[in-house]
Design a protein around this motif. Structure first.
Motif, PDB file in Angstrom:
ATOM      1  N   ASP A 271       0.842  -1.214   0.000  1.00 51.02           N
ATOM      2  CA  ASP A 271       0.000   0.000   0.000  1.00 51.02           C
ATOM      3  C   ASP A 271       0.867   1.249   0.000  1.00 51.02           C
ATOM      4  OD1 ASP A 271      -2.257  -1.478  -0.013  1.00 51.02           O
ATOM      5  OD2 ASP A 271      -2.798  -1.140   2.095  1.00 51.02           O
ATOM      6  N   MET A 272       1.876   1.248   0.879  1.00 52.15           N
ATOM      7  CA  MET A 272       2.742   2.414   1.001  1.00 52.15           C
ATOM      8  C   MET A 272       3.531   2.625  -0.299  1.00 52.15           C
ATOM      9  SD  MET A 272       3.509   4.973   2.780  1.00 52.15           S
ATOM     10  CE  MET A 272       2.959   4.721   4.468  1.00 52.15           C
ATOM     11  N   ALA A 273       3.970   1.535  -0.921  1.00 48.86           N
ATOM     12  CA  ALA A 273       4.726   1.640  -2.180  1.00 48.86           C
ATOM     13  C   ALA A 273       3.860   2.263  -3.271  1.00 48.86           C
ATOM     14  CB  ALA A 273       5.221   0.258  -2.605  1.00 48.86           C
ATOM     15  N   LYS A 274       2.568   1.873  -3.300  1.00 55.67           N
ATOM     16  CA  LYS A 274       1.635   2.465  -4.277  1.00 55.67           C
ATOM     17  C   LYS A 274       1.498   3.968  -4.041  1.00 55.67           C
ATOM     18  CE  LYS A 274      -1.441  -1.437  -5.271  1.00 55.67           C
ATOM     19  NZ  LYS A 274      -2.530  -2.151  -4.589  1.00 55.67           N
ATOM     20  N   PHE A 275       1.354   4.311  -2.757  1.00 55.39           N
ATOM     21  CA  PHE A 275       1.218   5.724  -2.382  1.00 55.39           C
ATOM     22  C   PHE A 275       2.464   6.514  -2.810  1.00 55.39           C
ATOM     23  CE2 PHE A 275       2.395   8.976   0.749  1.00 55.39           C
ATOM     24  CZ  PHE A 275       1.359   9.875   0.559  1.00 55.39           C
ATOM     25  N   ILE A 276       3.651   5.933  -2.577  1.00 52.81           N
ATOM     26  CA  ILE A 276       4.916   6.596  -2.915  1.00 52.81           C
ATOM     27  C   ILE A 276       5.027   6.805  -4.426  1.00 52.81           C
ATOM     28  CG2 ILE A 276       7.423   6.168  -3.053  1.00 52.81           C
ATOM     29  CD1 ILE A 276       7.132   4.975  -0.152  1.00 52.81           C
ATOM     30  N   THR A 277       4.710   5.767  -5.186  1.00 55.52           N
ATOM     31  CA  THR A 277       4.788   5.864  -6.650  1.00 55.52           C
ATOM     32  C   THR A 277       3.824   6.927  -7.177  1.00 55.52           C
ATOM     33  OG1 THR A 277       5.201   3.499  -6.605  1.00 55.52           O
ATOM     34  CG2 THR A 277       4.841   4.462  -8.751  1.00 55.52           C
ATOM     35  N   ALA A 278       2.608   6.931  -6.623  1.00 56.52           N
ATOM     36  CA  ALA A 278       1.615   7.922  -7.046  1.00 56.52           C
ATOM     37  C   ALA A 278       2.070   9.343  -6.682  1.00 56.52           C
ATOM     38  CB  ALA A 278       0.261   7.612  -6.417  1.00 56.52           C
ATOM     39  N   SER A 279       2.620   9.493  -5.458  1.00 59.86           N
ATOM     40  CA  SER A 279       3.056  10.825  -4.992  1.00 59.86           C
ATOM     41  C   SER A 279       4.178  11.379  -5.851  1.00 59.86           C
ATOM     42  CB  SER A 279       3.556  10.754  -3.546  1.00 59.86           C
ATOM     43  OG  SER A 279       2.530  10.306  -2.698  1.00 59.86           O
TER      44      SER A 279
END
Length: 344
Positions: A271-279
């Motif tokens: 989840d956090m990796a998805k958030f980081i990539t999106a950010s």
């Protein structure tokens, strides 16, 4: 009392054509152990270009600006470069780097330490300096800005999806070493890492610049938890000093062999990796990203706090597994609980 009352001392370092570095002027005084570290810092840079750096020794923050280009022969005939360092008790890179740069201009212009002293005393008495070479005012630098410096988005762009390892390391209070090719890049990278765990508000663990020597290694061993910056690639071969190495020169992150079992990725990390990539590719501001990150991290920690409260104030791996978490997630949450002081 002006906030600049936190300013402790100022040092002028000079390098001559034979490459020797000497502290030629100190006011009012500086502890010997700090002077030795500062000398090693000055010598760790090549002295061939203008640079700036921030370091942290004991409870002092040290701000340095080196001037190497266009030094006037009439004021400093034998000097190939000089560095002005200011020691203070507060973390505010923009504020103090601007001040040491102004002192540097003053020294290049006059070659006279008394002029630098006058600049220093003005900051202590009035909190501002104005001269034909420039002006500086403590009031122009709000304290909160210091914590928001750097760019978390740029950090995510530099390290991509691997940035999740940095979030993990900060959450679990692991030892992080950052490697970059220039000292000024180190500050921007290291100072964003505490922003990944904004709720802790802890910048004291930063060591934004360190020479790669035995003295630094001893300082890190006694610190225990830190984010330390180096420009010497030799640090790669000292895994005993880090759990995670963020190498900006290759834009990659390595987890030390001894720490790998604590870095098993879970659904929370996905989840956090998805958030980081999106950010990294979004139009969001750094502040918005820090806030969203804080909300996500807080949710996780709140969950842990309530599990602790339901279990006599302590989280255990068994309690987590009984709550339905898989073994990898249980271990990760247990390590997070240790970092938060929620275990017995």
């Amino acid at each position: 009392a002006h906030m600049a009352a936190g300013c402790e001392s100022v040092v002028i370092w000079e390098r001559d054509a034979s490459g020797d570095t000497l502290a030629t002027w100190i006011y009012p005084t500086i502890a010997e152990d700090v002077r030795v570290v500062l000398q090693a810092e000055v010598e760790a840079e090549d002295g061939l270009r203008d640079t700036e750096r921030v370091s942290h020794v004991g409870d002092l923050w040290l701000y340095s600006a080196t001037m190497a280009s266009c030094l006037p022969a009439e004021t400093l005939p034998t000097v190939t470069s000089f560095t002005i360092t200011m020691a203070t008790r507060s973390f505010h890179p923009e504020k103090y780097i601007a001040l040491v740069k102004l002192m540097g201009k003053t020294y290049a212009d006059t070659g006279a330490p008394p002029q630098v002293l006058e600049c220093f005393l003005r900051t202590l008495t009035t909190g501002s300096v104005s001269s034909p070479l420039g002006s500086w005012s403590s009031a122009a630098f709000p304290d909160r800005d210091a914590l928001l410096g750097g760019s978390v988005k740029q950090l995510f762009q530099t390290f991509g999806v691997e940035s999740v390892l940095l979030w993990h390391a900060m959450l679990l209070k692991k030892r992080v070493v950052v490697l970059a090719s220039r000292s000024e890049d180190l500050l921007g990278l290291t100072r964003t890492l505490p922003q990944l765990v904004w709720a802790r508000q802890d910048w004291s663990l930063l060591r934004p610049f360190m020479p790669n020597d035995d003295r630094s290694a001893d300082a890190l061993r006694s610190a225990g938890v830190y984010v330390a910056g180096f420009i010497d690639g030799g640090i790669r071969s000292k895994p005993e000093l880090y759990d995670v190495l963020a190498d900006a020169t290759t834009q990659s992150i390595q987890v030390a062999e001894h720490a790998k079992s604590d870095f098993v990725m879970t659904a929370a990390h996905k989840d956090m990796a998805k958030f980081i990539t999106a950010s990294a590719s979004s139009s969001e501001t750094d502040m918005a990203i820090i806030k969203a990150l804080a909300v996500r991290t807080k949710k996780l920690l709140t969950r842990l706090q309530s599990i602790a409260a339901e279990n006599g104030g302590a989280v255990t791996v068994e309690v987590l597994e009984a709550a339905g978490f898989d073994p990898a997630t249980s271990r990760f949450l247990f390590n997070a609980a240790i970092a938060e002081g929620l275990t017995k």
